[in-house]
Design an enzyme around this catalytic site. Structure first.
Site, PDB file in Angstrom:
ATOM      1  N   TYR A   1      -1.563  -1.391  10.168  1.00 22.85           N
ATOM      2  CA  TYR A   1      -1.834  -1.525   8.680  1.00 22.85           C
ATOM      3  C   TYR A   1      -0.489  -0.926   7.780  1.00 22.85           C
ATOM      4  CZ  TYR A   1      -3.602  -1.073   4.052  1.00 22.85           C
ATOM      5  OH  TYR A   1      -4.049  -1.641   2.832  1.00 22.85           O
TER       6      TYR A   1
ATOM      7  N   SER B   1       0.734  -0.866  -0.244  1.00 21.39           N
ATOM      8  CA  SER B   1       0.071  -0.262   0.101  1.00 21.39           C
ATOM      9  C   SER B   1       0.816   0.985  -0.385  1.00 21.39           C
ATOM     10  CB  SER B   1      -0.935  -0.039   1.014  1.00 21.39           C
ATOM     11  OG  SER B   1      -1.678   1.481   1.264  1.00 21.39           O
TER      12      SER B   1
HETATM   13  P1  NAP Z   1     -11.739  -6.407   1.306  1.00 16.49           P
HETATM   14  O1  NAP Z   1     -12.715  -6.262   0.061  1.00 16.49           O
HETATM   15  O2  NAP Z   1     -12.042  -5.716   2.509  1.00 16.49           O
HETATM   16  O3  NAP Z   1     -11.084  -7.624   0.934  1.00 16.49           O
HETATM   17  C1  NAP Z   1     -10.216  -8.597   1.869  1.00 16.49           C
HETATM   18  C2  NAP Z   1     -10.549  -9.835   1.776  1.00 16.49           C
HETATM   19  O4  NAP Z   1      -9.415 -10.015   2.722  1.00 16.49           O
HETATM   20  C3  NAP Z   1     -11.318 -10.309   2.069  1.00 16.49           C
HETATM   21  O5  NAP Z   1     -11.646 -11.093   1.031  1.00 16.49           O
HETATM   22  C4  NAP Z   1     -11.210 -10.329   2.949  1.00 16.49           C
HETATM   23  O6  NAP Z   1     -12.687 -12.117   3.703  1.00 16.49           O
HETATM   24  C5  NAP Z   1      -9.942 -11.556   3.481  1.00 16.49           C
HETATM   25  N1  NAP Z   1      -8.927 -11.404   4.589  1.00 16.49           N
HETATM   26  C6  NAP Z   1      -9.807 -10.469   6.020  1.00 16.49           C
HETATM   27  N2  NAP Z   1      -9.434 -10.494   6.745  1.00 16.49           N
HETATM   28  C7  NAP Z   1      -8.928 -12.377   6.991  1.00 16.49           C
HETATM   29  C8  NAP Z   1      -8.423 -13.537   7.385  1.00 16.49           C
HETATM   30  N3  NAP Z   1      -8.269 -13.736   8.915  1.00 16.49           N
HETATM   31  N4  NAP Z   1      -8.573 -14.729   6.553  1.00 16.49           N
HETATM   32  C9  NAP Z   1      -8.297 -14.954   5.705  1.00 16.49           C
HETATM   33  N5  NAP Z   1      -9.215 -13.607   4.818  1.00 16.49           N
HETATM   34  C10 NAP Z   1      -9.159 -12.570   5.293  1.00 16.49           C
HETATM   35  O7  NAP Z   1      -9.924  -5.370   0.758  1.00 16.49           O
HETATM   36  P2  NAP Z   1      -9.314  -5.203  -0.856  1.00 16.49           P
HETATM   37  O8  NAP Z   1      -9.897  -3.487  -0.743  1.00 16.49           O
HETATM   38  O9  NAP Z   1      -9.936  -5.788  -1.519  1.00 16.49           O
HETATM   39  O10 NAP Z   1      -7.315  -5.480  -0.219  1.00 16.49           O
HETATM   40  C11 NAP Z   1      -7.508  -5.939  -0.874  1.00 16.49           C
HETATM   41  C12 NAP Z   1      -5.486  -6.409  -0.282  1.00 16.49           C
HETATM   42  O11 NAP Z   1      -5.212  -4.575  -1.586  1.00 16.49           O
HETATM   43  C13 NAP Z   1      -5.587  -5.586   0.916  1.00 16.49           C
HETATM   44  O12 NAP Z   1      -4.683  -6.325   1.327  1.00 16.49           O
HETATM   45  C14 NAP Z   1      -5.466  -4.347   1.149  1.00 16.49           C
HETATM   46  O13 NAP Z   1      -4.422  -3.899   2.329  1.00 16.49           O
HETATM   47  C15 NAP Z   1      -4.476  -3.482  -0.141  1.00 16.49           C
HETATM   48  N6  NAP Z   1      -5.057  -2.589  -0.825  1.00 16.49           N
HETATM   49  C16 NAP Z   1      -6.184  -2.448  -0.992  1.00 16.49           C
HETATM   50  C17 NAP Z   1      -6.089  -0.662  -1.094  1.00 16.49           C
HETATM   51  C18 NAP Z   1      -7.763  -0.463  -1.829  1.00 16.49           C
HETATM   52  O14 NAP Z   1      -7.856   0.928  -2.662  1.00 16.49           O
HETATM   53  N7  NAP Z   1      -8.539  -1.172  -2.299  1.00 16.49           N
HETATM   54  C19 NAP Z   1      -5.011  -0.208  -1.430  1.00 16.49           C
HETATM   55  C20 NAP Z   1      -4.141  -0.602  -1.320  1.00 16.49           C
HETATM   56  C21 NAP Z   1      -3.743  -1.483  -0.328  1.00 16.49           C
HETATM   57  P3  NAP Z   1     -13.983 -12.051   4.202  1.00 16.49           P
HETATM   58  O15 NAP Z   1     -14.471 -11.095   2.638  1.00 16.49           O
HETATM   59  O16 NAP Z   1     -14.027 -13.034   4.094  1.00 16.49           O
HETATM   60  O17 NAP Z   1     -13.500 -11.564   5.651  1.00 16.49           O
END
Ligand code: NAP
Length: 264
Positions: free
Chosen positions: A182, A169
């Site tokens: 985070y 990130s």
């Molecule tokens: P999201 O929509 O909140 O999805 C997160 C995923 O992680 C979900 O499938 C969730 O599963 C899973 N997860 C959370 N806790 C878990 C656990 N204890 N065990 C197994 N799985 C778990 O987030 P996202 O935005 O797609 O993020 C994906 C990645 O991109 C993350 O690493 C995030 O830090 C990174 N990121 C995102 C952004 C952004 O703007 N979206 C920017 C920079 C980095 P459940 O739904 O079953 O809980």
């Protein structure tokens, strides 16, 4: 230790990775594990890897979400995926080793790991950060990433050109006030990718890289920025050329990089 042949294929630039145009079936014959495959970026990555010919192993916490991704892959005519329910906050190292054994026995290969699962935790000063939430975030975003990588190493090292992709990130690349655990977990992930690269690049073809997706329309982003209009953000689908690139053989030779998909 046996000496692997080091690939001499030239690396792609970050710009080439950002603008990559995948060819159909470029992931044919590969088995790729995606964590957090049930929602957000991980869900779209799983569907996309399947679309380009990979067998996808769907690891995630909520079984109903994994089931719907499973059904979507089957409906789009992809190779039969596998569901690997696992809570990365509580899973033990022994369970991760059992997972490695299971994949080896049932599928016999692992070519890629996308470490995508993550939690946001609190947005608050470190002075007030809840220590239990701190440890939960570090466990899911950092410690479990190390544990799972180490547990799966025997299998992925056996692949011809294994690829491990971590998710960082902007606050992992440059720490930012109020982003607490985070930001620290993502800094740790970038360091982990670097150390794994240094420790493996002389003797294996296995490559480790980080993707920083940048602001993307998901639930996590909406929690972090509740006042933002989600429609102003790029979708997970828009990120997929780079996610496919790093799993495809076109990125052989790309090692130890942090690829920002939204350069400043
Ligand atoms: P999201 O929509 O909140 O999805 C997160 C995923 O992680 C979900 O499938 C969730 O599963 C899973 N997860 C959370 N806790 C878990 C656990 N204890 N065990 C197994 N799985 C778990 O987030 P996202 O935005 O797609 O993020 C994906 C990645 O991109 C993350 O690493 C995030 O830090 C990174 N990121 C995102 C952004 C952004 O703007 N979206 C920017 C920079 C980095 P459940 O739904 O079953 O809980």
């Amino acid at each position: 230790m046996s000496q692997a042949t080091i690939s001499t294929t030239p690396s792609l630039s970050h710009e080439q990775i950002r603008t990559y145009q995948p060819s159909p079936n470029c992931l044919e014959g590969k088995t790729i594990l995606v964590t957090g495959a049930g929602d957000g970026i991980g869900r779209v990555a799983a569907l996309t890897y399947a679309k380009y010919g990979a067998t996808v192993l769907l690891l995630g916490k909520t079984i109903s979400k994994l089931e719907s991704v499973y059904d979507e892959i089957e409906a789009q005519g992809g190779k039969q995926p596998a569901m690997l329910p696992m809570d990365l906050e509580s899973a033990s190292y022994a369970e991760m080793q059992q997972l490695e054994n299971l994949i080896n026995k049932e599928i016999g290969q692992l070519d890629g790991i996308l470490h995508n699962a993550g939690v946001l935790g609190e947005l608050t000063p470190l002075e007030m950060y809840d220590v239990d939430i701190f440890s939960q975030v570090m466990r899911v975003n950092f410690t479990s990433v190390f544990m799972l990588t180490q547990a799966l190493l025997p299998l992925i090292k056996a692949a011809d050109n294994g690829s491990v992709v971590f998710t960082s990130s902007s606050v992992g690349t440059t720490p930012r006030a109020f982003w607490g655990a985070y930001a620290l977990s993502k800094q740790g992930v970038e360091g982990m990718s670097d150390i794994f690269t240094q420790e493996t690049q002389a003797t294996t073809n296995l490559r480790f890289n980080c993707i920083n997706p940048g602001a993307t329309r998901t639930n996590m982003r909406a929690h972090a920025y509740p006042g933002e209009n989600p429609m102003s953000l790029k979708t997970p689908e828009a990120l997929m050329p780079s996610y496919v690139c790093l799993m495809s053989d076109d990125s052989i030779g790309v090692r130890g990089q942090v690829i920002a998909l939204q350069p400043k």
